[in-house]
Scaffold this motif. Structure first.
Motif, mmCIF file in Angstrom:
data_model
loop_
_atom_site.group_PDB
_atom_site.id
_atom_site.type_symbol
_atom_site.label_atom_id
_atom_site.label_comp_id
_atom_site.label_asym_id
_atom_site.label_seq_id
_atom_site.Cartn_x
_atom_site.Cartn_y
_atom_site.Cartn_z
ATOM 1 N N VAL A 120 10.732 74.767 -51.087
ATOM 2 C CA VAL A 120 12.184 74.863 -51.202
ATOM 3 C C VAL A 120 12.541 76.287 -51.601
ATOM 4 C CG1 VAL A 120 14.218 73.979 -52.415
ATOM 5 C CG2 VAL A 120 12.294 72.439 -51.909
ATOM 6 N N LYS A 121 13.411 76.906 -50.827
ATOM 7 C CA LYS A 121 13.921 78.241 -51.150
ATOM 8 C C LYS A 121 15.307 78.318 -50.527
ATOM 9 C CE LYS A 121 12.671 83.070 -51.413
ATOM 10 N NZ LYS A 121 12.830 83.115 -52.850
ATOM 11 N N MET A 122 16.323 78.037 -51.337
ATOM 12 C CA MET A 122 17.698 78.017 -50.843
ATOM 13 C C MET A 122 18.644 78.308 -51.975
ATOM 14 S SD MET A 122 18.256 73.889 -50.320
ATOM 15 C CE MET A 122 16.849 73.664 -49.264
ATOM 16 N N SER A 123 19.932 78.361 -51.669
ATOM 17 C CA SER A 123 20.922 78.567 -52.728
ATOM 18 C C SER A 123 22.195 77.807 -52.400
ATOM 19 C CB SER A 123 21.225 80.057 -52.924
ATOM 20 O OG SER A 123 21.781 80.609 -51.763
ATOM 21 N N THR A 124 22.971 77.581 -53.446
ATOM 22 C CA THR A 124 24.262 76.919 -53.311
ATOM 23 C C THR A 124 25.254 77.883 -52.656
ATOM 24 O OG1 THR A 124 25.019 77.688 -55.472
ATOM 25 C CG2 THR A 124 23.878 75.553 -55.412
ATOM 26 N N PRO A 125 26.355 77.371 -52.109
ATOM 27 C CA PRO A 125 27.365 78.266 -51.537
ATOM 28 C C PRO A 125 28.162 79.022 -52.597
ATOM 29 C CG PRO A 125 28.027 75.980 -51.285
ATOM 30 C CD PRO A 125 26.642 75.971 -51.846
ATOM 31 N N ALA A 126 28.129 78.561 -53.848
ATOM 32 C CA ALA A 126 28.872 79.200 -54.944
ATOM 33 C C ALA A 126 28.377 78.615 -56.257
ATOM 34 C CB ALA A 126 30.369 78.942 -54.800
ATOM 35 N N GLY A 127 28.817 79.233 -57.362
ATOM 36 C CA GLY A 127 28.544 78.652 -58.672
ATOM 37 C C GLY A 127 27.646 79.488 -59.547
ATOM 38 N N SER A 128 27.535 79.033 -60.809
ATOM 39 C CA SER A 128 26.646 79.664 -61.782
ATOM 40 C C SER A 128 26.182 78.609 -62.772
ATOM 41 C CB SER A 128 27.348 80.807 -62.511
ATOM 42 O OG SER A 128 28.376 80.312 -63.326
ATOM 43 N N LEU A 129 25.056 78.900 -63.408
ATOM 44 C CA LEU A 129 24.518 77.953 -64.384
ATOM 45 C C LEU A 129 25.430 77.825 -65.597
ATOM 46 C CD1 LEU A 129 20.718 78.858 -64.375
ATOM 47 C CD2 LEU A 129 21.838 76.924 -63.235
ATOM 48 N N ARG A 130 25.880 78.973 -66.121
ATOM 49 C CA ARG A 130 26.632 78.955 -67.377
ATOM 50 C C ARG A 130 27.933 79.752 -67.332
ATOM 51 N NH1 ARG A 130 21.231 79.268 -68.387
ATOM 52 N NH2 ARG A 130 20.378 77.551 -69.604
ATOM 53 N N GLY A 131 28.347 80.267 -66.205
ATOM 54 C CA GLY A 131 29.560 81.071 -66.096
ATOM 55 C C GLY A 131 30.812 80.215 -66.003
ATOM 56 N N GLU A 132 31.797 80.690 -65.246
ATOM 57 C CA GLU A 132 33.029 79.942 -65.036
ATOM 58 C C GLU A 132 32.710 78.661 -64.253
ATOM 59 O OE1 GLU A 132 37.346 80.520 -62.861
ATOM 60 O OE2 GLU A 132 36.161 82.271 -63.362
ATOM 61 N N ASN A 133 33.290 77.529 -64.669
ATOM 62 C CA ASN A 133 32.993 76.222 -64.059
ATOM 63 C C ASN A 133 31.483 75.997 -63.971
ATOM 64 O OD1 ASN A 133 35.750 75.525 -63.530
ATOM 65 N ND2 ASN A 133 35.696 76.930 -61.796
ATOM 66 N N PRO A 134 30.779 76.024 -65.096
ATOM 67 C CA PRO A 134 29.310 76.028 -65.081
ATOM 68 C C PRO A 134 28.691 74.724 -64.592
ATOM 69 C CG PRO A 134 30.092 75.628 -67.293
ATOM 70 C CD PRO A 134 31.312 75.951 -66.452
ATOM 71 N N LEU A 135 27.547 74.864 -63.944
ATOM 72 C CA LEU A 135 26.741 73.698 -63.578
ATOM 73 C C LEU A 135 26.258 72.993 -64.842
ATOM 74 C CD1 LEU A 135 25.175 71.944 -61.555
ATOM 75 C CD2 LEU A 135 23.308 73.605 -61.746
ATOM 76 N N LEU A 136 25.794 73.758 -65.820
ATOM 77 C CA LEU A 136 25.198 73.186 -67.026
ATOM 78 C C LEU A 136 26.279 72.917 -68.070
ATOM 79 C CD1 LEU A 136 21.957 75.314 -67.137
ATOM 80 C CD2 LEU A 136 22.298 73.022 -66.180
ATOM 81 N N ASP A 137 27.136 71.950 -67.773
ATOM 82 C CA ASP A 137 28.183 71.541 -68.702
ATOM 83 C C ASP A 137 27.631 70.473 -69.648
ATOM 84 O OD1 ASP A 137 28.006 69.310 -67.066
ATOM 85 O OD2 ASP A 137 30.023 69.503 -66.248
ATOM 86 N N ALA A 138 28.496 69.822 -70.383
ATOM 87 C CA ALA A 138 28.081 68.869 -71.418
ATOM 88 C C ALA A 138 27.229 67.721 -70.894
ATOM 89 C CB ALA A 138 29.307 68.323 -72.140
ATOM 90 N N ASP A 139 27.476 67.265 -69.665
ATOM 91 C CA ASP A 139 26.678 66.144 -69.146
ATOM 92 C C ASP A 139 25.608 66.586 -68.155
ATOM 93 O OD1 ASP A 139 28.220 66.644 -66.891
ATOM 94 O OD2 ASP A 139 29.042 64.630 -66.745
ATOM 95 N N GLY A 140 25.357 67.884 -68.057
ATOM 96 C CA GLY A 140 24.278 68.383 -67.219
ATOM 97 C C GLY A 140 24.534 68.214 -65.744
ATOM 98 N N ALA A 141 23.456 68.151 -64.979
ATOM 99 C CA ALA A 141 23.511 68.019 -63.532
ATOM 100 C C ALA A 141 22.181 67.460 -63.053
ATOM 101 C CB ALA A 141 23.783 69.372 -62.889
ATOM 102 N N ALA A 142 22.139 67.090 -61.787
ATOM 103 C CA ALA A 142 20.904 66.572 -61.204
ATOM 104 C C ALA A 142 20.762 67.083 -59.778
ATOM 105 C CB ALA A 142 20.907 65.045 -61.209
ATOM 106 N N ILE A 143 19.528 67.272 -59.351
ATOM 107 C CA ILE A 143 19.232 67.559 -57.953
ATOM 108 C C ILE A 143 18.803 66.242 -57.330
ATOM 109 C CG2 ILE A 143 17.660 68.712 -56.366
ATOM 110 C CD1 ILE A 143 17.574 71.042 -58.237
ATOM 111 N N VAL A 144 19.428 65.892 -56.207
ATOM 112 C CA VAL A 144 19.137 64.625 -55.544
ATOM 113 C C VAL A 144 18.694 64.891 -54.113
ATOM 114 C CG1 VAL A 144 20.119 62.432 -54.747
ATOM 115 C CG2 VAL A 144 20.751 63.328 -56.992
ATOM 116 N N ILE A 145 17.636 64.200 -53.703
ATOM 117 C CA ILE A 145 17.158 64.247 -52.324
ATOM 118 C C ILE A 145 17.475 62.901 -51.694
ATOM 119 C CG2 ILE A 145 15.139 64.510 -50.830
ATOM 120 C CD1 ILE A 145 13.970 66.243 -53.171
#
Length: 168
Positions: A116-141
């Motif tokens: 796997v070597k890819m990226s999202t179209p936008a976003g950041s881990l901890r910046g504005e509208n962060p992926l890593l908010d209070a309830d976290g996130a998950a990668i789903v296949i």
């Protein structure tokens, strides 16, 4: 299987000083079998997703970042919808899309592995509208290929593997 024992996330100790620290998500199937580890890291105005997975069914599978950091087997519905902090719809070919959590399809080889070597179209881990908010996130296949246009998930079928990410 409980989310804590089914999948976990740890800080990436290889991040360079001053750089945003990446995170790793252990991906498991519905039976709790570990398939590999994916690393998520800030990559400009996107999030990179890298790693190797083994034990998936050969063929093409949709993969997305979901809004909730839970991977309760067997259906992983606890991961919620795709991560989308803006009012977009699913898919890179959808005029109203894409979600921040939309990723490209995985093509798993006959040996059941994929790099796997890819990226999202936008976003950041901890910046504005962060992926890593209070309830976290998950990668789903998902079980089948993503069509990159149908909201909410690209007709990509059942969730067959999941890995938790959280903002620790």
């Amino acid at each position: 299987m409980a989310a804590d024992s089914a999948a976990s996330l740890t800080l990436d100790s290889t991040a360079t000083a001053g750089a945003s620290t990446g995170v790793t998500a252990k991906v498991v199937d519905a039976g709790g079998r570990e398939l590999g580890v994916l690393t998520l890291a800030d990559a400009g105005a996107a999030i990179s997703v890298d790693g190797t997975l083994r034990g998936l069914p050969p063929g093409v599978h949709g993969m997305h970042i979901h809004a909730v950091g839970r991977c309760d087997a067997p259906d992983f519905a606890s991961a919620g919808p795709h991560w989308s902090p803006t009012p977009k719809q699913h898919g890179s070919t959808n005029q109203a899309g894409p979600h921040h959590g939309d990723l490209m399809n995985l093509t798993v080889g006959a040996d059941s592995s994929v790099v796997v070597k890819m990226s999202t179209p936008a976003g950041s881990l901890r910046g504005e509208n962060p992926l890593l908010d209070a309830d976290g996130a998950a990668i789903v296949i998902h079980a089948t290929a993503d069509d990159y246009k149908t909201d909410p998930s690209g007709n990509s079928g059942a969730r067959i593997a999941c890995g938790v990410a959280s903002g620790s």
